[in-house]
Structure formats: C-alpha cells, structure tokens
Design a protein around this motif. Structure first.
Motif, mmCIF file in Angstrom:
data_model
loop_
_atom_site.group_PDB
_atom_site.id
_atom_site.type_symbol
_atom_site.label_atom_id
_atom_site.label_comp_id
_atom_site.label_asym_id
_atom_site.label_seq_id
_atom_site.Cartn_x
_atom_site.Cartn_y
_atom_site.Cartn_z
ATOM 1 N N ILE A 92 0.680 -1.092 0.277
ATOM 2 C CA ILE A 92 -0.212 0.008 0.273
ATOM 3 C C ILE A 92 0.743 1.076 -0.209
ATOM 4 O O ILE A 92 1.422 1.360 0.926
ATOM 5 C CB ILE A 92 -0.953 0.333 1.532
ATOM 6 N N LEU A 93 0.710 1.595 -1.354
ATOM 7 C CA LEU A 93 2.262 2.834 -1.089
ATOM 8 C C LEU A 93 0.492 4.537 -0.710
ATOM 9 O O LEU A 93 -0.350 4.571 -1.155
ATOM 10 C CB LEU A 93 2.119 3.481 -2.725
ATOM 11 N N GLU A 94 1.991 5.258 0.321
ATOM 12 C CA GLU A 94 1.273 6.164 0.429
ATOM 13 C C GLU A 94 1.875 7.676 -0.030
ATOM 14 O O GLU A 94 2.518 7.868 -0.592
ATOM 15 C CB GLU A 94 2.052 6.786 1.917
ATOM 16 N N LEU A 95 1.236 8.300 -0.862
ATOM 17 C CA LEU A 95 0.979 9.237 -2.119
ATOM 18 C C LEU A 95 0.447 11.021 -1.391
ATOM 19 O O LEU A 95 -0.152 10.299 -1.339
ATOM 20 C CB LEU A 95 0.047 8.974 -3.486
ATOM 21 N N ARG A 96 1.474 11.760 -1.836
ATOM 22 C CA ARG A 96 1.200 12.815 -1.722
ATOM 23 C C ARG A 96 1.339 14.157 -2.639
ATOM 24 O O ARG A 96 1.985 13.837 -3.751
ATOM 25 C CB ARG A 96 2.093 13.467 -0.071
ATOM 26 N N ALA A 97 0.000 15.034 -2.367
ATOM 27 C CA ALA A 97 0.376 15.977 -3.674
ATOM 28 C C ALA A 97 -0.259 17.526 -3.213
ATOM 29 O O ALA A 97 -0.800 17.342 -2.881
ATOM 30 C CB ALA A 97 -1.163 15.430 -4.686
ATOM 31 N N LEU A 98 1.563 17.959 -3.187
ATOM 32 C CA LEU A 98 1.326 19.463 -2.749
ATOM 33 C C LEU A 98 0.753 20.485 -4.548
ATOM 34 O O LEU A 98 1.468 20.200 -5.777
ATOM 35 C CB LEU A 98 2.110 19.575 -1.879
ATOM 36 N N ILE A 99 0.242 21.562 -4.328
ATOM 37 C CA ILE A 99 0.337 21.913 -5.735
ATOM 38 C C ILE A 99 -0.037 24.124 -4.919
ATOM 39 O O ILE A 99 -0.594 24.116 -3.866
ATOM 40 C CB ILE A 99 -0.832 21.633 -6.661
ATOM 41 N N GLY A 100 1.075 24.758 -5.861
ATOM 42 C CA GLY A 100 0.564 26.259 -4.846
ATOM 43 C C GLY A 100 -0.621 26.808 -5.928
ATOM 44 O O GLY A 100 -0.688 26.546 -7.118
ATOM 45 N N HIS A 101 -1.908 27.502 -5.392
ATOM 46 C CA HIS A 101 -2.718 27.780 -5.668
ATOM 47 C C HIS A 101 -3.361 28.701 -4.502
ATOM 48 O O HIS A 101 -3.536 28.379 -3.255
ATOM 49 C CB HIS A 101 -3.641 26.918 -6.109
ATOM 50 N N VAL A 102 -3.519 30.041 -4.493
ATOM 51 C CA VAL A 102 -4.000 31.044 -3.658
ATOM 52 C C VAL A 102 -5.517 29.960 -3.399
ATOM 53 O O VAL A 102 -5.815 30.538 -2.006
ATOM 54 C CB VAL A 102 -4.514 32.257 -4.049
ATOM 55 N N MET A 103 -6.837 29.625 -3.847
ATOM 56 C CA MET A 103 -7.739 29.145 -3.235
ATOM 57 C C MET A 103 -8.538 30.191 -2.374
ATOM 58 O O MET A 103 -8.782 30.520 -1.900
ATOM 59 C CB MET A 103 -7.361 27.968 -2.144
ATOM 60 N N GLU A 104 -8.559 30.914 -3.678
ATOM 61 C CA GLU A 104 -9.822 32.347 -3.281
ATOM 62 C C GLU A 104 -11.157 32.478 -2.891
ATOM 63 O O GLU A 104 -11.513 31.169 -3.905
ATOM 64 C CB GLU A 104 -9.279 33.556 -4.302
ATOM 65 N N THR A 105 -11.504 32.022 -2.023
ATOM 66 C CA THR A 105 -12.664 31.273 -1.317
ATOM 67 C C THR A 105 -14.003 31.881 -2.368
ATOM 68 O O THR A 105 -15.073 31.338 -2.143
ATOM 69 C CB THR A 105 -13.124 31.560 -0.363
ATOM 70 N N GLY A 106 -13.858 33.359 -2.808
ATOM 71 C CA GLY A 106 -15.305 33.504 -3.168
ATOM 72 C C GLY A 106 -16.009 34.551 -2.077
ATOM 73 O O GLY A 106 -17.133 34.660 -2.587
#
Lengths: 110, 149, 106, 211
Positions: free
Chosen positions: C17-31
């Motif tokens: 069972i592999l542990e995967l991670r994903a991190l990405i640069g984004h502001v996630m402006e909520t609105g």
C-alpha cells in the motif's frame, strides 16, 4: 471625567471588545462567553473591591504613573509616544466617555 | 509595497472575520448536504474516524484526516468520504472517491475552519450503508492580524 | 504552470500500500472575501484532483473553498504494476496542471 | 509540517528559487549558478556588512543582480525575491546562526537593540516588554514567542504564503499601532541584524511554517 456618568453595560462591551478596549488580550475576567483571555495581567475579578472608582480611573488614564515600566498602555494620553501610526495620531485609545463606562463596569466587579 | 493580500480587508481567508455580509452555513445546511448524498438513508455513528486538532490557533490551514474501517475489497469497500463544516461559509469542505485499489480507506488534507464548530465526516460504503463521525474544534482568535491601517 | 510537488515511491513490491502526496501552489480564493471598497473577490479555486495509475483512476478529490491555500492531500493506493502515476488538477478560470512520476513494481 | 519537504508549502517557493538560480538574466546574461556553487551557511551570516553598509540577504541578492547580472533589482517581498532567499536559506537549514561581531558593525547592532527596546505606537509597547519579559504567557489565546527569527522567509498560515522577517516585524508594528518602518529601510535591517545576533547559535529552520 467627561461629566456624564458611566454606563456599566456599555463599559462591559468595551472591555470585552478586542478592537476597542483590548483588555482581554492581557487580562482575564468574568466573561464566560469570551474564549481565550490573556494571562499577562492581573485578573479583573474583584477589582471593584480592591480599588476605588478613582483609583481604577487613574490606572486606565495613565498607568505609568503607578508603575513606569508597566506594559499597560495609557488609554487617555496622546503625548510622549513614538511613531504612532497616522490613523491613531493625537487620538486616545478610548474617549473620556468610554473610560467612564469602563470604570463604571469595573467598579461592579466586587 | 502592495502585496496581493493586503488589498483584501480580511486578514483571514474564511468569511468568519466579521466581514460585511459575513455568512456561514448551518447545521441544517449540513443535514441537507448529507441528505443529498444519502438520499435519506440514516448514517450510523462508527467505523469512521475524523481527526482534527481540538484547539486551532489559526483556522487558515488545519490538518484534517479521515480513516474508515474497511477491508477495501471488491465486495466490501468505501466508495467515498465527505467532510462538512456547519460554521464555514459553505457546508461542504472536501469529498474523496476511493475503491478497492486504495488499499486503505484514509486521506488527509489541510482545510480552513472558520469558527468553533463540530465537523462531520460521512463515509459511503459499497453495500449502500453510511457511517459518520464528528469532532468538535475550537478556533482561537488571532491577536495581531495583519491589517490595513 | 503552477508549481506542484508530488511524492510517489520510486519502487515497491506488488501488493504494497503506497502513500501518495500531492502539493500544489494555488491561492484557493474562496469567493467570500471582500476588498476594502466592498467588492467581492471572485472565487478562484482548484475544484478537482484526479490521480491515475497507468491511465486508470485510482483516487479523486472534489475541493471546495474550505481547502487551504496551496492544497495538500495525501492518500493511498495499492502497487499493482510498473508504470506511471499521474496527478491532474483542474479548477476555476480554466486552471489545469499535471504532474507525474514513474514507479517500478517488483 | 515544516520538516517534511513533501508537506511544507514553502517548498513550492524553494523550487521556484532553484529554477531562478539557474536562469540567465540581465545585460550580463549570467545566472546565479554561473558564479556560485552551493550557498551552504550563507543565510546564517546575514544581515552582514557590504562595503560599510549593513544589508540583509534579500538586499545582497539584489546587489548581485544589479552589479553582476546587470539586471534590475527585484521588488522587496516579491515572489521571485522570496523564492531566491528561501532557496538560499534552505541550504543552511540545521546550521547555527553565525552573526559576526565587529567594531565596524557595532553601531548597527546598538541601533537595532535600541529599536528592540524602544516603546512605540499608540499602545506604547517595546518588543522587549512582550518577547523577553512575557514570552511564554498568552496574549488572548496565543502564546508569546521569544522572537528568534530562525526560519525566515516563513510560510505563515495567516498569510497563506511566504513572507520575510520584515513583513513579520511590520505586522508587529501595526499591532501596537505604530507606523511601520519601510521595507528595506536601515531601521528594519538593523533590527533584523540585532534579532539574528540575539539568536546566534540557534539552528536555522528555513523555510519554517508558523501560525
């Protein structure tokens, strides 16, 4: 101070307001609805039996007169301060009436 | 120097900071969001473990994890996990879709928590049943927010 | 394109069972935020992350404004065969980003 | 979060910095990597004197740009400059802060110390009063730290992004209702210098994550 008698209910709101009175950043007191009160300064519980209204008023207006190294700001002093931000220049932290309200409230904390 | 965030009045990204017209969802909105998924099938407490810190110093980024007891086989697995926040502006926080190839029914992410509230996790099983967990979190008030003068 | 960091084990045994991670640069402006003049800052979020393993979807996440800026998510998948793990993020304003990593399964 | 590169959001900036480090720019068409090998230990020694002037790491990067690369200076607090300083700082992670003391630098140190001890703003507070005298106590619900700048530039959850020590200091000054010093001003660099000197021997954690 301002002539008009202080209103304890208004005073309580000022003490609890973290942008106006700022009191609970440092002090704690009988405010069950306010989470996360400060641990820097004395508990406000019982201040009304420890100090008279006049003593409370003086400690708010300019606490440095009692203890020059206190961290408590002077709520009604505008001189002798350095680099005050333009929007706060020449303005006391609280108005005379607000201070009367706070004094009236704190005096009830017996 | 004007940075992107300094032109925004609020010092936090959530709508909790007494913004003009600040809004939040409600426990009823969460119930409704859950009903949209379950179709009215009652969700039982258990099998799901929602992990979030009890005390949150800054609601902008909170580590949240969910794990569900499941063998994760073709015959018996978790199909989806949803997380809800009644006091956020929107009830839905995140939904993940899994299957037997996941190996384990778990994930973690970082979320925004607008205020003190009870977060809810809902797991949707391959047999059509629903299970849930909830956890109460307390968000402290930041003392020195960066703000416009 | 947005900067992303993914974590995929380079080698694994079949069935692990592999542990995967994903991190990405984004502001996630909520609105839900407003500018000083009261105008609403338009929503700009990543709405979805899909992870495929040799072209087959093994995990999908729907994001809402409650996901923190610079989204990170970790999850698991079973090592089945050698090949490619691909992460694809899509969102508002035609946002799209892809990152992939090879994996060797013995 | 900060010690695991796969989950530390500041690593997104570090990777940007690494890319910028290798990119040729300016009239000289030179990349940082054309002159420099590794930058291990460098961030632990800044602010430092440069031709009798005290400069911080960001300003030192800009000096390299204008003097060596013949490129325009990067705006302080810009994404590019933060990315470069995070990339350089990352290479000193785990190393002790190593601020040189000298006769020449003493006036700057004294000036920074004086700023640290000076009461400022409508709330009339000095850095010392809270961060030395009351460190460990709680301001509202938040513990007061000892003000050791071991992790800058930091990813601050409140900012949801990377920022410099000067941006953090600016927050503090706004908090006591003082007029903040300008970014890059001598006052800020001297204060930064004093804070790093005060934290000498402590290990750098750049890029750190803070609430």
């Amino acid at each position: 101070m301002s002539g008009a008698k202080g209103d304890p209910a208004r005073g309580r709101a000022i003490v609890a307001n973290r942008q106006a009175g700022l009191c609970l950043l440092c002090h704690s007191g009988p405010f069950p609805e306010e989470r996360f009160q400060g641990s820097i300064a004395p508990d406000l519980n019982g201040i009304g039996s420890r100090l008279s209204e006049g003593q409370i008023r003086l400690r708010i207006v300019d606490p440095g007169r009692f203890n020059p190294s206190t961290i408590m700001p002077a709520y009604f002093r505008t001189e002798g301060l350095a680099r005050v931000a333009p929007s706060f220049k020449e303005k006391p932290i609280l108005s005379a009436q607000q201070i009367e309200d706070v004094v009236a409230f704190l005096a009830t904390l017996k | 120097m004007i940075t992107r965030r300094e032109f925004v009045v609020l010092a936090c990204a959530t709508a909790s900071c007494a913004a003009p017209g600040a809004l939040h969802a409600t426990p009823a909105a969460v119930d409704e969001a859950i009903r949209a998924i379950t179709g009215g099938t009652p969700a039982r407490r258990g099998r799901v473990k929602l992990d979030a810190p009890a005390l949150i110093e800054n609601g902008n980024s909170v580590v949240l994890g969910v794990s569900v007891e499941s063998p994760m086989t073709q015959a018996d697995h978790v199909k989806a996990i949803h997380v809800f926040a009644p006091m956020n502006p929107l009830p839905n926080m995140v939904s993940v879709y899994l299957g037997p190839r996941s190996g384990r029914a778990q994930f973690s992410t970082r979320v925004r928590v607008a205020d003190t509230q009870t977060l809810v996790a809902l797991a949707q099983m391959s047999d059509g049943s629903f299970w849930s967990d909830q956890v109460s979190v307390v968000v402290t008030i930041a003392a020195c927010l960066e703000e416009l003068k | 394109m947005a900067r992303a960091i993914i974590q995929v084990p380079a080698r694994a045994k079949r069935g692990d069972i592999l542990e995967l991670r994903a991190l990405i640069g984004h502001v996630m402006e909520t609105g839900f935020r407003r500018t000083e003049s009261g105008a609403l800052v338009p929503r700009d979020i990543i709405r979805q992350l899909v992870c495929t393993y040799n072209g087959i979807e093994v995990f999908r996440a729907d994001f809402h404004p409650a996901i923190a800026a610079n989204p990170l998510i970790s999850f698991t998948t079973v090592a089945t065969e050698s090949g490619k793990m691909e992460f694809r993020w899509t969102g508002d304003n035609d946002f799209s980003a892809t990152e992939s990593a090879p994996i060797t399964v013995e | 979060m900060q010690n695991d590169d796969a989950t530390n959001p500041a690593m997104l900036w570090v990777l940007d910095g690494e890319a910028l480090w290798g990119r040729r720019t300016g009239a000289a068409d030179k990349a940082c990597a054309d002159c420099h090998q590794g930058m291990q230990g460098v961030a632990a020694r800044y602010p430092a004197l440069h031709s009798e002037k005290l400069v911080n790491l960001d300003q030192r990067i800009n000096l390299c740009r204008t003097e060596q690369q013949k490129a325009p200076a990067l705006q302080l607090e810009s994404r590019e400059l933060l990315a470069l300083s995070a990339y350089i700082g990352r290479q000193s992670r785990g190393l002790p802060i190593d601020i040189a003391e000298s006769e020449q630098a003493k006036p700057f140190l004294d000036s920074g110390r004086a700023a640290f001890n000076r009461r400022q703003g409508q709330l009339n507070l000095s850095c010392t009063q809270c961060h030395v005298g009351l460190a460990g106590n709680k301001l509202a619900g938040n513990p007061i730290p000892q003000a050791h700048p071991t992790g800058y530039p930091i990813y601050r959850l409140e900012w949801q992004g990377l920022g410099s020590l000067q941006r953090r200091l600016r927050n503090c000054m706004i908090g006591v209702r003082a007029e903040p010093y300008a970014y890059g001003s001598p006052e800020f660099v001297e204060l930064e210098y004093y804070l790093m000197w005060r934290a000498r021997g402590m290990k750098l954690e750049t890029p750190a994550v803070r609430p």
